[in-house]
Design a protein around this motif. Sequence first.
Motif, PDB file in Angstrom:
ATOM      1  N   THR A  64      26.254  15.060  24.061  1.00  0.00           N
ATOM      2  CA  THR A  64      24.773  14.892  23.828  1.00  0.00           C
ATOM      3  C   THR A  64      24.421  16.473  23.599  1.00  0.00           C
ATOM      4  O   THR A  64      23.521  16.811  22.791  1.00  0.00           O
ATOM      5  N   HIS A  76      22.539   4.836  26.841  1.00  0.00           N
ATOM      6  CA  HIS A  76      21.428   5.847  26.577  1.00  0.00           C
ATOM      7  C   HIS A  76      21.818   6.612  25.405  1.00  0.00           C
ATOM      8  O   HIS A  76      20.805   6.993  24.759  1.00  0.00           O
ATOM      9  N   ARG A 122      20.819   4.287  22.494  1.00  0.00           N
ATOM     10  CA  ARG A 122      19.194   4.236  22.516  1.00  0.00           C
ATOM     11  C   ARG A 122      18.678   5.309  21.855  1.00  0.00           C
ATOM     12  O   ARG A 122      17.798   5.366  20.969  1.00  0.00           O
ATOM     13  N   ARG A 123      19.031   6.811  22.404  1.00  0.00           N
ATOM     14  CA  ARG A 123      18.515   7.925  21.615  1.00  0.00           C
ATOM     15  C   ARG A 123      18.755   7.873  20.307  1.00  0.00           C
ATOM     16  O   ARG A 123      18.356   8.860  19.579  1.00  0.00           O
ATOM     17  N   ASN A 124      19.813   7.210  19.525  1.00  0.00           N
ATOM     18  CA  ASN A 124      20.341   7.547  18.189  1.00  0.00           C
ATOM     19  C   ASN A 124      20.776   9.001  18.216  1.00  0.00           C
ATOM     20  O   ASN A 124      20.360   9.508  17.084  1.00  0.00           O
ATOM     21  N   VAL A 125      21.239   9.398  19.181  1.00  0.00           N
ATOM     22  CA  VAL A 125      21.940  10.901  19.070  1.00  0.00           C
ATOM     23  C   VAL A 125      23.009  10.727  17.743  1.00  0.00           C
ATOM     24  O   VAL A 125      23.925   9.743  17.831  1.00  0.00           O
ATOM     25  N   TYR A 174      18.021  11.119  16.783  1.00  0.00           N
ATOM     26  CA  TYR A 174      17.262  11.834  17.880  1.00  0.00           C
ATOM     27  C   TYR A 174      16.756  13.322  17.463  1.00  0.00           C
ATOM     28  O   TYR A 174      15.745  13.688  17.964  1.00  0.00           O
ATOM     29  N   CYS A 217      13.634  13.196  15.101  1.00  0.00           N
ATOM     30  CA  CYS A 217      12.511  12.807  16.009  1.00  0.00           C
ATOM     31  C   CYS A 217      12.096  14.040  17.009  1.00  0.00           C
ATOM     32  O   CYS A 217      10.907  14.545  17.072  1.00  0.00           O
ATOM     33  N   TYR A 218      13.055  14.711  17.513  1.00  0.00           N
ATOM     34  CA  TYR A 218      12.744  15.922  18.319  1.00  0.00           C
ATOM     35  C   TYR A 218      12.120  17.127  17.389  1.00  0.00           C
ATOM     36  O   TYR A 218      11.261  17.801  17.933  1.00  0.00           O
ATOM     37  N   ILE A 226      15.670  17.877  27.173  1.00  0.00           N
ATOM     38  CA  ILE A 226      16.182  16.393  27.312  1.00  0.00           C
ATOM     39  C   ILE A 226      15.937  15.725  28.666  1.00  0.00           C
ATOM     40  O   ILE A 226      16.739  16.486  29.666  1.00  0.00           O
ATOM     41  N   GLU A 256      19.713  10.253  31.547  1.00  0.00           N
ATOM     42  CA  GLU A 256      19.586   9.151  32.348  1.00  0.00           C
ATOM     43  C   GLU A 256      20.035   9.005  33.896  1.00  0.00           C
ATOM     44  O   GLU A 256      19.854   8.266  34.671  1.00  0.00           O
TER      45      GLU A 256
END
Lengths: 311, 385
Positions: free
Chosen positions: A115, A145, A148-151, A295, A298-299, B59, B62
């Motif tokens: 990530t 996660h 979820r973030r769709n990296v 992600y 969106c960022y 960022i 988690e």
Amino acid sequence: MTEGHDEHDLQHHNGSSSVHRDRSGTVALHERHHRETGEHPLDHLLRPGRIPHIWCTGCGLGVVLTAYLNGIQKAGVDLDKVAIVSGIGCTGRIAGYINLDSFHTTHGRALPFATGLKLANPELKVSVISGDGDLFAIGGNHLIHAARRNVDMLVLCVNNFNYGMTGGQVAPTTPVTARTQTSPYGCWEHPFNLPYVAAASGAVYVARWTVLHARRLVESVAEAVRHPGFSFIEVISQCPTNFDRPNKGGEGIDLMHFYEKKTVVKNGIDPKEADIGLYTPIVCGKFVDQSKPTYDSCYTNMCTMARGGKK
Amino acid sequence: MSRASDVLSGEHFINGNTASAEGAIAAGCRFFAGYPITPSTEVAERMSRRLPQIGGTFIQMEDELASMCAILGASWGGVKSMTATSGPGFSLMMENFGLGVMTETPSVIVNVMRGGPSTGLPTLAAQADVMQARWGTHGSCDVIALAPSSPQEMFDFTLRAFNLSERYRLPVMVLSDEIVGHMTEKVVIPPAEGIELFDRRKPSEPPSEGYLPFEPGPDLVPPMANAGEGYHMHVTGLTHDERGYPIITAAAQTKLVRRLCEKIRQNSRDIIACTEMETDGAEVVVVSYGISARTSWKAIRAAQRGGVKVGQLKLDTLWPFPEERVRALAGKVRGFVVPELNMGQMVYEVERCAAGQCRTRLVPHPGGETHDPADILAAIREVAA
């Protein structure tokens, strides 16, 4: 195989079952290249001096490595921009054989490392290749996660139903009743259905194949690499040394026959219906293929807002 | 990527955590990954506001395991990166701090220390993670840790931590504490052109077949390529050779681990920083750091008024420890007084270097508040007597 085991001459064996079975155009081309040059057609993508690899006779990881390399080439991306990240375990060793930027991180942490890498340089095409224990036990929180973030990355998870590197212990994927070194009376825990977890966590591309489906796996890797967002492919592999022996599943070739007879391809089904038992039929296919803003996109939009621009 | 206008040059009245974030930005940090934890959260909050405005990435991960890994990944992506945390989060970062050491990955970890063990005192200060910083990850390694005692030093030392991490290729720690993190004081941020930055050395050759990503230079630090530049390097937490290939032998371990330690030891004079106050001719030297350095001042002044010749050795870097300086002072003074907000940690280093040449007197405090300067004063008088 234990970590630190001497690397010895077992190999080029792993891919053989699928090569003879799956006479695709790619394989025919490979064979011709080999006849003409004496080189393996993927030699340029393998690190000099690193083969033979450490995997056991009959292991499926050779097929996965070959399929990934063919798939990433087929995806048509700039190979200088590809980065492979893995965690720890038998599958985690894949990164070390590939002659591209490759990162062998700590147990369970391939995804957060990937990530950071991807967000720092969005030009990179990041693939995480690791095992079921690495990605769903110790690294399970990171998996849900990242999904979820769709990296934007590909996660290739090799599921052999146990911890192979440490000698065959129970995993979050071990089917109920299966015997392992730490479930000597049979596994009594409910296992994860990996595509179901990935899909529920937000993965935009979810597929499952076995190492018998080498050609479909190549296609799936190419498709998933090109698909923007978090793509997840589970590859079911035999582990004749540590999992299939105590469970009387047979040798590598026997498991390949099992995959041939007992897998059912059902594209587009709800992954909830893709549970796996001990040597019960395995549902394969592409289960999820959808679009969702990544992600990164969106960022970028948020940054435009933060700088006072429109959006 | 960094522009001069990204640095908030000028005089500010800000707290230590905010100053740390600004120090990072001034150093060229453009990637922050973190997880909220008191009393460090203001660093993340500041970064979440600032980085999107200046082309950086923020960022919230988690957990702290993920935060530490993300900054390592980002660093290999070619971007200076940091995280900030406190005790429990620092514990979670220890494994991948080791990955950063082993893979020689520049990055910065700010630990705003609070009372422990365990959840301890989330909102109150301690200095009890200084030995964890040194020995917290498994295996043998040498580390760099800085200890700011004011918001100005939070800015200065965070900036320096980036320079050191890029220079020596490892995660560098800034060990602050709750009081310094939350204290608001004047912070002067110099003009961007007046800030000296060190960026990682790049390989001098273009990508080629025989590229050795971990071949060190004369300073024992290998130049560093970023992912995506065509070098096709392998980076592993396993013991490896210059090619980056895993080699599981005692010989490879000896060669690698020795170099990882030696690159810090051999360059320790460049890294170590102390601030000395009136140590010439002193009978007693107070060795202190962070908030305890400031608490000591009151005791030192009071002792001086009473006729005791007392000075201060303020440790701006805790690791590497200023062995030579402490050894030299030990031959001249009657004793050292070591106040710290823990039950005795850096005091072991002082004692080791004093090696029986003089007395070493710990002033312990388990945290939650600063020392009462009267306790430090009593220790100074006791040692001077």
